[in-house]
Design a protein around this motif. Structure first.
Motif, short mmCIF file in Angstrom:
data_model
loop_
_atom_site.label_atom_id
_atom_site.label_comp_id
_atom_site.label_asym_id
_atom_site.label_seq_id
_atom_site.Cartn_x
_atom_site.Cartn_y
_atom_site.Cartn_z
N VAL A 127 -16.48 30.05 -44.39
CA VAL A 127 -15.99 28.80 -43.78
C VAL A 127 -14.49 28.76 -43.99
O VAL A 127 -13.94 29.47 -44.84
N ASP A 128 -13.81 27.93 -43.19
CA ASP A 128 -12.37 27.81 -43.41
C ASP A 128 -11.98 26.35 -43.58
O ASP A 128 -12.68 25.43 -43.17
N THR A 129 -10.83 26.17 -44.25
CA THR A 129 -10.21 24.86 -44.36
C THR A 129 -8.80 24.97 -43.79
O THR A 129 -8.15 26.02 -43.91
N ASN A 130 -8.33 23.92 -43.14
CA ASN A 130 -7.04 23.95 -42.46
C ASN A 130 -6.10 22.92 -43.07
O ASN A 130 -6.48 21.77 -43.28
N HIS A 131 -4.86 23.36 -43.30
CA HIS A 131 -3.90 22.54 -44.03
C HIS A 131 -2.54 22.57 -43.32
O HIS A 131 -1.86 23.61 -43.34
N PRO A 132 -2.14 21.47 -42.68
CA PRO A 132 -0.84 21.44 -42.00
C PRO A 132 0.30 21.59 -42.99
O PRO A 132 0.15 21.30 -44.19
N GLY A 133 1.44 22.06 -42.49
CA GLY A 133 2.58 22.36 -43.35
C GLY A 133 3.00 21.20 -44.23
O GLY A 133 3.32 21.38 -45.41
N ALA A 134 2.98 19.97 -43.71
CA ALA A 134 3.41 18.81 -44.48
C ALA A 134 2.56 18.63 -45.73
O ALA A 134 3.06 18.27 -46.80
N SER A 135 1.25 18.90 -45.62
CA SER A 135 0.36 18.71 -46.77
C SER A 135 0.64 19.75 -47.85
O SER A 135 0.40 19.50 -49.04
N LEU A 136 1.16 20.92 -47.47
CA LEU A 136 1.45 21.95 -48.47
C LEU A 136 2.57 21.48 -49.38
O LEU A 136 2.55 21.74 -50.58
N HIS A 137 3.57 20.80 -48.83
CA HIS A 137 4.69 20.31 -49.65
C HIS A 137 4.27 19.10 -50.47
O HIS A 137 4.64 18.95 -51.62
N GLU A 138 3.44 18.28 -49.86
CA GLU A 138 2.98 17.05 -50.52
C GLU A 138 2.22 17.37 -51.81
O GLU A 138 2.36 16.70 -52.83
#
Length: 372
Positions: A127-138
């Motif tokens: 399975v995969d999970t998706n993480h937009p760039g903004a959430s990586l910094h947050e």
């Protein structure tokens, strides 16, 4: 916990106009809304017709389980079972409407999907999970790193918390990038000049759309096979048993793509001294959405690296794409974070990191024949 959650297999209609297509359309809409929530656009969502065509893929058996509350579809899990290789694997895509998240719907759906997969003899679930760039910094202070390769997912995100709670292990990360089209003409000229200076006229470009010319068919198959075997020995990445390509298999794959309405734009590069193909790159255009396109494989043989061939063929192919499909406004691609060469090429072309996808796996216990 959401009350009265009912799990059932989705009926796949003959056409979108059929009287029994309502649930299918509702399920596709769930996927669109989830992608809007994640990415802020529906660029990565299947349209109804595109999704319907997916069920004609001869290389995968596909089905969808849905979760209903009061008769309305509030969650889906797409199940893909490879039919030609990786016969122990099942791939899941889980989508829950935002207003029904954290209510137990995802757990019910995932458990039902795992039960189905185990009954089909599949023991490895992806399975995969998706993480937009903004959430990586947050969430940057709290990171979860994969079992192999580089990158991370945010430890405190809802998706990561859920995957871990359900017994999944993060295996690797794919970096997700986007680039606006068409490319700036001055940028194209500069990059083409840079690439051509590096290879000193020792190579020639070839282009085709949808079908590979007969003269290059076996050479392209050899390139695909080489790419499957070409794993960096410095990386702890497991080598998977891939399908071995030949000209016949490539022709079959072309016909499948054409039957699904997909267009394939290819640029290959020939080493003039030997007459062999040194590399190729491919872009896919979806059947019913020409504004969003996807960068697929870029392959350069080991012995021809260092000549900026990746840059040469990618610039040429993106230009060719714009000529043939002028409506294309954005191109998306996924790369391993450790593939620094292609990430550097992509940055030169104007790609920006949009986020990351985490690939998770779980091994299921095998069913014994004596169990009921």
């Amino acid at each position: 916990m959401a009350r009265d959650v009912k799990i059932e297999q989705l009926w796949i209609p003959e056409s979108l106009e059929a009287a029994d297509a309502a649930d299918f359309l509702a399920a596709v809409e769930v996927g669109r809304k989830v992608r809007m929530q994640t990415w802020g656009s529906d660029d990565l969502a299947y349209g109804p017709l595109e999704k319907l065509l997916e069920f004609q893929d001869p290389y995968e058996r596909q089905l969808i389980l849905v979760a209903k509350v009061d008769g309305a579809i509030v969650g889906t899990v797409d199940i893909a079972l490879p039919l030609t290789d990786h016969l122990d694997i099942a791939e899941f895509t889980l989508d829950i409407l935002p207003e029904y998240q954290r209510q137990g719907v995802g757990r019910r759906l995932l458990e039902a999907a795992e039960h189905f997969a185990r009954g089909e003899g599949r023991t490895m679930i992806l399975v995969d999970t998706n993480h937009p760039g903004a959430s990586l910094h947050e969430f940057e202070p709290e990171q979860l790193v994969p079992g192999s390769g580089q990158g991370f997912v945010p430890l405190e995100s809802r998706e990561v918390e859920f995957a871990r709670k359900m017994g999944y292990t993060l295996q690797h990360i794919e970096q997700f990038s986007s680039c606006a089209l068409p490319l700036d003409t001055r940028l194209v000229a500069d990059l083409q000049a840079e690439a051509e200076e590096a290879n000193h006229g020792r190579y020639r470009l070839h282009h085709w759309t949808d079908r590979c010319p007969e003269r290059w068919l076996e050479a392209v198959a050899a390139l695909e096979n080489q790419a499957g075997a070409d794993v960096d020995p410095d990386l702890d990445v497991p080598v998977e048993q891939e399908m071995v390509f030949d000209g016949g298999i490539l022709r079959e794959a072309e016909e499948v793509a054409i039957a699904q309405g997909r267009r394939t734009v290819v640029t290959a590069v020939e080493h003039l001294a030997t007459g062999t193909l040194a590399g190729l790159t491919t872009i896919t255009v979806l059947a019913h959405r020409a504004d969003v396109v996807f960068q697929d494989d870029t392959i350069v043989l080991q012995e021809h690296r260092g000549n900026k061939l990746g840059l040469l063929i990618k610039v040429a192919n993106m230009e060719r794409l714009t000529e043939q499909f002028p409506d294309a406004r954005v191109i998306y691609t996924w790369n391993a974070p450790e593939n620094r060469y292609l990430l550097t090429v992509n940055k030169q072309l104007g790609f920006h990191t949009a986020g990351v996808t985490g690939i998770w796996q779980k091994e299921l216990p095998r069913l014994h024949s004596s169990t009921s």
